[in-house]
Design a protein around this motif. Structure first.
Motif, short mmCIF file in Angstrom:
data_model
loop_
_atom_site.label_atom_id
_atom_site.label_comp_id
_atom_site.label_asym_id
_atom_site.label_seq_id
_atom_site.Cartn_x
_atom_site.Cartn_y
_atom_site.Cartn_z
N GLU A 58 4.69 -16.42 -6.12
CA GLU A 58 4.15 -15.35 -5.28
C GLU A 58 4.29 -15.72 -3.80
OE1 GLU A 58 0.47 -12.99 -6.37
OE2 GLU A 58 -0.31 -14.11 -4.65
N VAL A 59 4.70 -14.74 -3.01
CA VAL A 59 4.77 -14.88 -1.55
C VAL A 59 4.15 -13.64 -0.94
CG1 VAL A 59 6.27 -15.06 0.47
CG2 VAL A 59 6.88 -16.28 -1.61
N LYS A 60 3.31 -13.85 0.07
CA LYS A 60 2.70 -12.74 0.79
C LYS A 60 3.06 -12.84 2.27
CE LYS A 60 -1.38 -12.41 -2.23
NZ LYS A 60 -2.86 -12.45 -2.28
N LEU A 61 3.33 -11.70 2.89
CA LEU A 61 3.59 -11.65 4.32
C LEU A 61 3.27 -10.27 4.86
CD1 LEU A 61 7.47 -11.55 4.88
CD2 LEU A 61 6.41 -11.18 2.68
N ARG A 62 3.28 -10.15 6.18
CA ARG A 62 2.96 -8.87 6.81
C ARG A 62 4.17 -8.39 7.59
NH1 ARG A 62 -2.63 -10.25 9.88
NH2 ARG A 62 -1.11 -11.38 11.14
N VAL A 63 4.46 -7.10 7.49
CA VAL A 63 5.66 -6.55 8.11
C VAL A 63 5.34 -5.30 8.92
CG1 VAL A 63 7.12 -7.44 6.24
CG2 VAL A 63 6.25 -5.08 6.11
N ARG A 64 6.32 -4.90 9.72
CA ARG A 64 6.28 -3.62 10.42
C ARG A 64 7.09 -2.61 9.61
NH1 ARG A 64 7.81 -7.12 15.39
NH2 ARG A 64 5.88 -7.19 16.61
N PRO B 56 0.84 -1.20 0.00
CA PRO B 56 0.00 0.00 0.00
C PRO B 56 0.87 1.26 0.00
CG PRO B 56 0.04 -0.99 2.18
CD PRO B 56 0.71 -1.97 1.26
N PRO B 57 0.52 2.28 -0.79
CA PRO B 57 1.31 3.52 -0.78
C PRO B 57 1.33 4.16 0.61
CG PRO B 57 -0.20 3.47 -2.64
CD PRO B 57 -0.58 2.32 -1.77
N ARG B 58 0.22 4.05 1.33
CA ARG B 58 0.14 4.54 2.70
C ARG B 58 -0.48 3.43 3.55
NH1 ARG B 58 0.32 9.47 5.20
NH2 ARG B 58 0.32 10.59 3.21
N ALA B 59 0.25 3.02 4.59
CA ALA B 59 -0.21 1.89 5.39
C ALA B 59 -1.35 2.29 6.31
CB ALA B 59 0.95 1.35 6.22
N LEU B 60 -2.39 1.47 6.37
CA LEU B 60 -3.48 1.69 7.31
C LEU B 60 -3.04 1.40 8.73
CD1 LEU B 60 -6.45 0.11 5.31
CD2 LEU B 60 -5.88 2.54 5.56
N ASP B 61 -2.18 0.40 8.88
CA ASP B 61 -1.63 0.01 10.18
C ASP B 61 -0.15 -0.29 9.98
OD1 ASP B 61 -0.81 -1.19 12.55
OD2 ASP B 61 -2.62 -2.40 12.78
N ALA B 62 0.72 0.56 10.52
CA ALA B 62 2.16 0.43 10.27
C ALA B 62 2.75 -0.83 10.88
CB ALA B 62 2.90 1.66 10.81
N SER B 63 2.03 -1.47 11.82
CA SER B 63 2.53 -2.70 12.42
C SER B 63 2.06 -3.95 11.69
CB SER B 63 2.10 -2.78 13.89
OG SER B 63 0.68 -2.89 14.00
N LEU B 64 1.18 -3.76 10.68
CA LEU B 64 0.65 -4.90 9.91
C LEU B 64 0.52 -4.48 8.44
CD1 LEU B 64 -2.22 -6.20 12.22
CD2 LEU B 64 -0.15 -7.45 11.64
N VAL B 65 1.64 -4.30 7.79
CA VAL B 65 1.64 -3.85 6.41
C VAL B 65 1.73 -5.06 5.47
CG1 VAL B 65 2.76 -2.37 4.70
CG2 VAL B 65 2.80 -1.72 7.12
N PRO B 66 0.74 -5.27 4.62
CA PRO B 66 0.79 -6.42 3.70
C PRO B 66 1.77 -6.18 2.55
CG PRO B 66 -1.17 -5.12 3.29
CD PRO B 66 -0.50 -4.48 4.47
N ILE B 67 2.61 -7.16 2.31
CA ILE B 67 3.59 -7.12 1.22
C ILE B 67 3.39 -8.35 0.35
CG2 ILE B 67 6.03 -7.15 0.60
CD1 ILE B 67 5.39 -4.59 1.97
N THR B 68 3.32 -8.15 -0.96
CA THR B 68 3.26 -9.26 -1.90
C THR B 68 4.47 -9.21 -2.82
OG1 THR B 68 0.83 -9.26 -1.88
CG2 THR B 68 1.90 -10.40 -3.71
N LEU B 69 5.19 -10.31 -2.91
CA LEU B 69 6.34 -10.44 -3.79
C LEU B 69 5.93 -11.36 -4.95
CD1 LEU B 69 9.05 -11.08 -1.04
CD2 LEU B 69 8.33 -8.89 -2.02
N MET B 70 5.97 -10.83 -6.16
CA MET B 70 5.54 -11.58 -7.34
C MET B 70 6.75 -11.86 -8.24
SD MET B 70 2.11 -9.30 -7.98
CE MET B 70 3.02 -7.84 -7.49
N MET B 71 6.91 -13.12 -8.62
CA MET B 71 8.04 -13.53 -9.43
C MET B 71 7.53 -14.27 -10.67
SD MET B 71 10.13 -14.46 -6.01
CE MET B 71 8.56 -14.48 -5.14
#
Length: 281
Positions: A122-128, A73-88
């Motif tokens: 594809e891998v998805k995870l949540r980061v701070r 997301p360009p701006r995180a709704l929750d900075a402690s739970l930011v969804p990240i998707t890595l596409m290969m």
């Protein structure tokens, strides 16, 4: 296949990380302005060069818009739970991926190595995310070359965000795991979602009762295998969100039970097995 080992997320670095996180938390002092919000592109580039050198040494990293893509997301709704998707998209060329959050106290968030039982598309995870920052994903191909993609994310305070409960409550059930599967069908990858209960304390969070900083305790390694064959191995750090959730895919020919082994930086170890669904036409 040529293998190149990156600089490990070592015990020495982990000790330094804990001290750095505590210092960062004290310096923040509740400031609403993200420290990196006013940085110039030149400053961000220089910071990335320093980080890349510390992880990859003098290896060349080429930009790409084909081998790896980052969705965030360009701006995180929750900075402690930011969804990240890595596409290969060219998954058959990929051996590993490195996730770096440039302006986090410990930028090297995760190193994921794929095994024969993985479908690494594809891998998805949540980061701070602690400051306005570039998020870099570096794909490592099977011939040992490195390719990068980058995404800018606006977020602030993710590493110091409190859990909203006591440390004891947050640690209850640590190591419990669940796994869900989305049926892929015959000859198609099987999508899986792994959920691990663990607070992943960053070392920057203040205990709301004692007003002391909770020592860093986080999952530092996840190994996932299918019938004894590696799916992926992930080394992580404090940037992985609490109660980690990882979405990944199994290769179409991966069969048998899934075993997950998780360890944390305080010698915690947990192991669980899951039955995979039977493919249907």
């Amino acid at each position: 296949m040529t293998t190149h080992a990156p600089t490990p997320i070592s015990a020495t670095k982990r000790s330094f990380t804990a001290a750095l996180c505590l210092s960062a938390a004290m310096l923040m002092g509740g400031s609403a302005l993200a420290a990196g919000s006013s940085d110039t592109d030149a400053e961000r580039l220089e910071r990335w060069r320093d980080i890349a050198k510390s992880i990859f040494g003098d290896r060349t990293i080429e930009p790409t818009d084909a081998l790896i893509k980052v969705d965030a997301p360009p701006r995180a709704l929750d900075a402690s739970l930011v969804p990240i998707t890595l596409m290969m998209p060219e998954k058959d060329r990929i051996a590993a991926v490195h996730l770096i959050i440039d302006d986090n106290p410990s930028p090297y968030a995760a190193h994921i190595t794929f095994g024969p039982a993985a479908d690494p598309s594809e891998v998805k995870l949540r980061v701070r995310i602690n400051n306005y920052t570039n998020v870099h994903a570096v794909a490592e191909t099977k011939d040992g070359k490195l390719y990068e993609a980058v995404k800018f994310v606006k977020a602030s305070g993710g590493c110091s965000a409190p859990m909203g409960m006591s440390d004891e409550e947050a640690l209850k059930g640590a190591g419990d795991m669940k796994m869900k599967f989305a049926e892929g069908g015959q000859g198609k990858p099987t999508e899986a979602t792994l959920m691990v209960r663990h607070p992943n304390f960053s070392g920057m969070q203040m205990n709301q009762v004692t007003r002391d900083y909770t020592p860093a305790r986080y999952i530092n390694k996840l190994d996932v295998s299918s019938n004894g064959t590696l799916v992926f191995s992930m080394n992580g750090d404090i940037s992985i969100a609490s109660n980690p959730v990882i979405n990944f895919a199994l290769a179409p020919d991966a069969k048998g039970p899934i075993k997950v082994v998780a360890t944390d930086n305080q010698q915690g170890r947990w192991e669980h097995s899951f039955n995979t669904p039977t493919p249907s036409n």
